[in-house]
Every structure is written in structure tokens, then in C-alpha cells.
Scaffold this active site. Structure first.
Site, short mmCIF file in Angstrom:
data_model
loop_
_atom_site.label_atom_id
_atom_site.label_comp_id
_atom_site.label_asym_id
_atom_site.label_seq_id
_atom_site.Cartn_x
_atom_site.Cartn_y
_atom_site.Cartn_z
N GLY A 83 119.14 11.17 29.57
CA GLY A 83 119.07 11.49 28.15
C GLY A 83 120.39 12.10 27.72
N GLU A 155 118.75 17.09 37.43
CA GLU A 155 118.60 18.09 36.36
C GLU A 155 118.67 19.56 36.82
OE1 GLU A 155 116.66 15.43 36.78
OE2 GLU A 155 116.52 14.33 34.88
N ASP A 163 112.42 15.47 34.59
CA ASP A 163 111.35 15.20 33.61
C ASP A 163 111.09 13.69 33.56
OD1 ASP A 163 113.80 14.64 32.36
OD2 ASP A 163 113.12 15.26 30.39
C1 QUE Z 1 122.51 16.33 35.23
C2 QUE Z 1 121.93 15.57 34.24
C3 QUE Z 1 122.69 14.73 33.42
C4 QUE Z 1 124.09 14.67 33.65
C5 QUE Z 1 124.66 15.45 34.68
C6 QUE Z 1 123.87 16.27 35.45
C7 QUE Z 1 122.15 13.93 32.35
C8 QUE Z 1 123.05 13.14 31.57
C9 QUE Z 1 124.43 13.15 31.84
C10 QUE Z 1 125.42 12.46 31.08
C11 QUE Z 1 126.46 11.80 31.73
C12 QUE Z 1 127.46 11.18 31.02
C13 QUE Z 1 127.47 11.23 29.64
C14 QUE Z 1 126.44 11.91 28.97
C15 QUE Z 1 125.44 12.52 29.70
O1 QUE Z 1 124.89 13.89 32.89
O2 QUE Z 1 120.91 13.92 32.14
O3 QUE Z 1 126.46 11.97 27.63
O4 QUE Z 1 128.48 10.64 28.92
O5 QUE Z 1 122.57 12.40 30.56
O6 QUE Z 1 124.42 17.03 36.43
O7 QUE Z 1 120.59 15.64 34.03
#
Ligand code: QUE
Length: 349
Positions: A83, A155, A163
Site C-alpha cells: 500500500g 511491516e 495486514d
Molecule cells: C515496509 C513496508 C513498505 C515499504 C517498506 C517497508 C510498504 C510500501 C513500500 C513502498 C516502496 C516503494 C514505494 C512506495 C512504498 O515500502 O508497504 O511508495 O515507492 O508500500 O520496510 O510495509
């Protein structure tokens, strides 16, 4: 002069989060295809993407011409990173908690729709598939990995918890795997995904184009024909039975000590990850996985939604997302010193 049927004003480019952005929906020969395409964010899911996917699935459920649904990515690097937690963090800081919760509620509804879908639902997990990306796939009937797959529920590293129905699917993986993946956030490759039960098939990336063609013409029987055993693990240290036994049987407060005495590089990596994770996230995750063992997906998602409502405004989420995604590489300063302290606080909540 524009052609008679062309709009006189070009359609405005909607900002992130509006429907249709970053998701391509198409069908051919009875195959309904959803293609994630948000290249600058590893397909991190926005509210608009969730809405678009949900609408496509609802439409195809009632269309006799559609025999199979496929979800895949337009990017070689990632299926979906999760997400868009960076956006959720910004919304929390702007006082828009109701909108954050609306996003989680619609995302979890989509997870449930996928789990109960009336037609074969195939996910091509090529590249990185984390968090919400697993929510889009693991609940479906067929999950295909490649030699470039890296799957994780990371997470606890951002002050959140696994989740998207993870409190239902993690406890149902092969023994030890759910707690190992959910607490440490470890990335696993094609071999680990198949061993754990996250994935059902392995197909080399080079053959995915042919596979999509075959799915359109033959349906999911094409998967068994295309499946090949993955090459021995190369991307990550091997997860051995001793490590999984430890995760399957050791209480959270003792995990650190027991891991420190395992002569296995994967145990050292797991220990480092546990020490870096939010202590509150570890305590809450451990409890959710225990509670989810005997519950329906619906009950698990309801509990996760209530948990998200409590955790998203917490400083650990703000701090975790800041360090992982906003000011990359800074070390998070968590609310609690260790899991013992976090456990005491969680009990009085
Ligand atoms: C844990 C996470 C997420 C994460 C890194 C974590 C996560 C997520 C992203 C993410 C990665 C690249 C992106 C972005 C989000 O990284 O849920 O917008 O460009 O979406 O350590 O849960």
C-alpha cells in the site's frame, strides 16, 4: 481540427489516487487482465488503484465470456511494493485519519473479494511483491513466482503490522513460516514461496508471455504445463528446518536468545531484523497471528482494521515510514525499548 469523435480538450491527467490511474484493465479471449503500472513507486497501491481493481473484478464476476482473471505488473522490478504508506503517513499528519481508514477498509474488502472469487484468479509475482502486493495475490487461487521473485511482509520495520489478511494466511503456511515472515519481514525467493505455500507455481520470467497467451486459450490448466521447479536458492540464505522450528515454537520474548545460538546465517539475519523492528509491531503481530489461527478471513480483516486504526496515528508508524521511505537510511527511534516493554503497554491498552 481534431477528429469528430476526439475530445476538444485533452483529458486532464488525474493526480495520484484517482480511479484508472496506474492500472490497465483489458480482456482478450476470455482472459480478464489487470496490469499494475505505477513505475515510480514500484506499483505501491493508491486508493484509486484499489477502486479500479475492485470494479474490474466485480464486472468480470458476472460476465460469462470471462473464464479466468489475471493480475500482473507492467514493470520488471516489481509486482507491487504494498500500500502507499508514504501517502497514508502524509494523510495522518494532515489529520485525514478517516480517509486513511477508508483506504484500508476498501483494500481489505478487495482482499476478501479475491479470496471468494468465483473464477480462477492468477497473480504473476515477478519481481518484488510485498505487503499489499501479497494481499492482491495470496488470497487468489493461483500464484506464480519466477527466478526474480522476492516476497515479503515487511511491516514490522515501519511500525505497522502484516495486514491485508496476513493474520489469516500467515498462520496457514507450512509450520514456522508465518511467524518467520511476519515478525522478521524476511524476503523469500521462489523456492521459499513454494515451500511455504505462498506460491503455487514457478515459471521462468522468459516464459511469462507465452503463459499469458496459454491462459487466455486454455485457462489455468496452462499453469501445470508451464510449471518448472526453481533453481536452488541464490538470492537469500537458505531457510533451514531448524530455523523454522525455532519460529514455530519459541515465545516472542525468547526468540532473540534462541536465534543467537543457531549456527545459521539466516538466523543471524533474522535476529538483526527483529532487533531493528518496532517492538510494539512485533508484540501486536505475534498476537494477531495467534488470534488468526482459528478465525475466518472476514474476522481476521475486521481485527486488522481495528488494529490499523490504533497503529496508524502512533509515533512508530510515522517514524518507521519516515526512516524507510522519506529520509531513507535513518535509524528509527521506537516508542518502546524492547518487546518486554511493548508487551506491558499493549496489555494495558
Ligand atoms: C515496509 C513496508 C513498505 C515499504 C517498506 C517497508 C510498504 C510500501 C513500500 C513502498 C516502496 C516503494 C514505494 C512506495 C512504498 O515500502 O508497504 O511508495 O515507492 O508500500 O520496510 O510495509
Amino acid at each position: 481540427m481534431p477528429a469528430p469523435d476526439a475530445p476538444s480538450v485533452p483529458a486532464p491527467t488525474p493526480p495520484d489516487g484517482l480511479a484508472q490511474e496506474h492500472v490497465l484493465v483489458q480482456s482478450r479471449h476470455g482472459l480478464g487482465e489487470i496490469v499494475l503500472d505505477r513505475p515510480h513507486a514500484l506499483n505501491a497501491l493508491t486508493p484509486g488503484m484499489v477502486t479500479t481493481i475492485t470494479r474490474a473484478l466485480r464486472t468480470w464476476a458476472d460476465e460469462d465470456a470471462i473464464h479466468t482473471v489475471l493480475i500482473r505488473s507492467a514493470l520488471p522490478r516489481a509486482f507491487c511494493a504494498g500500500g502507499d504508506v508514504r501517502l497514508m503517513r502524509e494523510w495522518v499528519r494532515e489529520g485525514r485519519l478517516d480517509e486513511v481508514m477508508e483506504f484500508f477498509a476498501t483494500e481489505y474488502e478487495l482482499n476478501e473479494l479475491i479470496a471468494s472469487y468465483s473464477k480462477p484468479y492468477v497473480a504473476l509475482l515477478d519481481g518484488v511483491a510485498m505487503g499489499g502486493g501479497l494481499g492482491l495475490s495470496v488470497h487468489g487461487s493461483h500464484r506464480v513466482v519466477t527466478q526474480h521473485s522476492l516476497l515479503a511482509m515487511p511491516e514490522t520495520a515501519i511500525g505497522f503490522f502484516p495486514d491485508v489478511g496476513a493474520s489469516h494466511f500467515l498462520p496457514r503456511l507450512a509450520p514456522g513460516w508465518g511467524r518467520y515472515l511476519g515478525l522478521t519481514g524476511a524476503r523469500t525467493d521462489a523456492a521459499g514461496a513454494l515451500d511455504s505455500g505462498l506460491a503455487t507455481h514457478h515459471v521462468p520470467r522468459e516464459r511469462l508471455g507465452d503463459l499469458v497467451e496459454a491462459l487466455a486459450h486454455e485457462g489455468v490448466s496452462a499453469l501445470d504445463a508451464a510449471h518448472t521447479p526453481p533453481a536452488p536458492a541464490h538470492a537469500s540464505p537458505t531457510v533451514d528446518p531448524a530455523l523454522l522450528r525455532v519460529f514455530g515454537t519459541t515465545p516472542l520474548e525468547e526468540l532473540g536468545n534462541v536465534l543467537a545460538h543457531l549456527p545459521n546465517p539466516a538466523a543471524a539475519t533474522a535476529l538483526t531484523a527483529l532487533r531493528a523492528a518496532s517492538p510494539a509491531s512485533l508484540v501486536i503481530t505475534d498476537r494477531l497471528l495467534r488470534q488468526g489461527t482459528g478465525d475466518t478471513l472476514h474476522a481476521c480483516l475486521q481485527r486488522e482494521l481495528a488494529t490499523a486504526r490504533a497503529m496508524v496515528p502512533d509515533s512508530d508508524f510515522d517514524e518507521g515510514v519516515r526512516c524507510a521511505l522519506v529520509e531513507r537510511g535513518t535509524r528509527p527511534r521506537w516508542r518502546d525499548r524492547d518487546v518486554r516493554q511493548a508487551a506491558v503497554k499493549e496489555d494495558v491498552r
